[in-house]
Design an enzyme around this catalytic site. Structure first.
Site, PDB file in Angstrom:
ATOM      1  N   CYS A 137       0.835  -1.198   0.000  1.00  0.00           N
ATOM      2  CA  CYS A 137       0.000   0.000   0.000  1.00  0.00           C
ATOM      3  C   CYS A 137       0.875   1.254   0.000  1.00  0.00           C
ATOM      4  O   CYS A 137       1.399   1.664   1.041  1.00  0.00           O
ATOM      5  CB  CYS A 137      -0.933  -0.004   1.213  1.00  0.00           C
ATOM      6  SG  CYS A 137      -1.994   1.450   1.272  1.00  0.00           S
ATOM      7  N   CYS A 140      -0.432   4.117   2.135  1.00  0.00           N
ATOM      8  CA  CYS A 140      -0.216   3.927   3.582  1.00  0.00           C
ATOM      9  C   CYS A 140       1.250   4.167   3.957  1.00  0.00           C
ATOM     10  O   CYS A 140       1.541   4.790   4.970  1.00  0.00           O
ATOM     11  CB  CYS A 140      -0.557   2.498   4.017  1.00  0.00           C
ATOM     12  SG  CYS A 140      -2.021   1.802   3.280  1.00  0.00           S
ATOM     13  N   ASP A 141       2.162   3.633   3.175  1.00  0.00           N
ATOM     14  CA  ASP A 141       3.554   3.535   3.626  1.00  0.00           C
ATOM     15  C   ASP A 141       4.558   4.371   2.828  1.00  0.00           C
ATOM     16  O   ASP A 141       5.730   4.451   3.211  1.00  0.00           O
ATOM     17  CB  ASP A 141       3.998   2.060   3.598  1.00  0.00           C
ATOM     18  CG  ASP A 141       3.160   1.211   4.546  1.00  0.00           C
ATOM     19  OD1 ASP A 141       2.714   1.743   5.574  1.00  0.00           O
ATOM     20  OD2 ASP A 141       2.940   0.021   4.260  1.00  0.00           O
TER      21      ASP A 141
END
Ligand code: NDP
Length: 313
Positions: A137, A140-141
């Protein structure tokens, strides 16, 4: 035998948000967590983009807090999974679900929030470094690799979108596509090709992710020439698709070609009256915790309205 007003299947942000709303509406929800309690967020580290956490929160902590919030209003959370459903197609009729222990559950409404599972390449070094620089992701990261060099695998819309997202944060993105062309839409391909700090490598596959504790590089191979090359990166993003967790609903609920549940218009209604879908199980496009939570709220409201229509609340 007790007939549940609302059975919730799945324990990600969609399921717990549905539970909070359903419990507060006196639907006495029972939630089955599934095999991965807390869902995909339990596999991430820091969640920085969920509103209301100015300092960020780690994924597992956030899921525990969501569970506690759902329980505070009376949700019964059961650690277990549903192996079979018998959904009724008539308005107001009872649905059946069976747990992994074989217990039969009767429910007037079911909210499905079983999520989707990111696909991984499956090579040992990739699996070993999940959480140590290998992520599925970018949204997300990606932020953790600000100003650094990263790579992304995949040639679909997700990979193309995530590559351009990463290119804004990272100094360089190497995009590995296994064929001689991308599967992504022409518009997305255009964006990738026109982003100067994305280097596209066609016909390229990963032999090994390098690094002991964290990702330090990649050994990749051109699958036409067999030429092997190593590059240094600090993050590897896998964007080769997701598998929605819908196998137990096959033949009973409408799905698209990839297996995502189809909901009606702007609602969470499936083709079965009293059965609603929320979160990634019905969303292959946005896939964010906050959008999943939003549809979880909608599913609980839809369930409450349905029960009012059939005269049960
Ligand atoms: P897709 O299934 O569309 O694409 C997967 C990509 O990963 C393909 O390029 C595929 O290669 C590659 N791949 C699969 N397995 C491997 C492997 N083992 N090694 C290397 N590469 C691999 O998945 P997406 O997640 O990209 O998209 C899913 C759906 O969601 C699509 O319908 C897409 O259009 C949609 N979507 C739409 C968005 C939007 O409209 N904004 C954003 C994101 C997704 P190959 O082509 O060789 O099979």
């Amino acid at each position: 035998m007790e007939v549940l007003k609302t059975l919730i299947i799945g324990s990600g942000p969609a399921g717990y948000t549905a539970a909070i709303y359903a419990a507060r509406a006196d639907l006495n929800p029972v939630l089955y967590t599934g095999m991965e309690p807390g869902g995909q967020l339990t596999t991430t580290t820091e969640v920085d983009n969920f509103p209301g956490y100015p300092e960020g929160v780690d994924g597992p902590t956030m899921m525990v807090q969501l569970q506690q919030q759902a329980e505070r209003f009376g949700t019964k959370v059961k650690i277990g999974f549903i192996t079979k459903v018998e959904l009724n197609t008539k308005q107001g009729e009872i649905h059946k679900a069976y747990t992994h222990e074989g217990t039969e559950l009767l429910a007037q409404t079911i909210i499905i929030s079983t999520g989707a599972t990111a696909k991984y390449l499956g090579i040992p070094s990739e699996q070993r470094l999940r959480g140590g620089g290998v992520s599925a992701c970018a949204v997300c990261d990606g932020f953790f690799y600000k100003g650094q060099e990263v790579a992304i695998v995949g040639g679909g819309d997700t990979a193309a979108e995530e590559a351009t997202y990463l290119a804004k944060i990272c100094s360089k993105v190497t995009m590995l596509v296994r064929k001689d062309q991308m599967r992504a839409s022409k518009a997305m391909q255009h964006r990738v090709v026109n982003t100067p700090n994305i280097e596209l490598r066609y016909n390229t596959e990963i032999d090994e992710v390098l690094g002991n504790q964290v990702v330090e590089g990649l050994r990749m191979r051109n699958n036409i020439t067999s030429e092997v090359e190593e590059i240094q990166i600090s993050g590897l993003f896998i964007a080769i698709g997701h598998q929605p967790n819908t196998s137990i609903f096959k033949g009973q609920l409408d799905m698209d070609d990839a297996g995502y549940l189809i909901t009606k218009g702007k609602t969470t209604k499936t083709n079965c009256p009293g059965v609603f879908a929320a979160g990634d199980v019905q969303d292959k496009e946005y896939r964010q915790a906050v959008t999943a939570a939003g549809t979880g709220c909608m599913a609980a409201l839809d369930a409450e309205r349905y029960l009012q229509e059939v005269g049960e609340v």
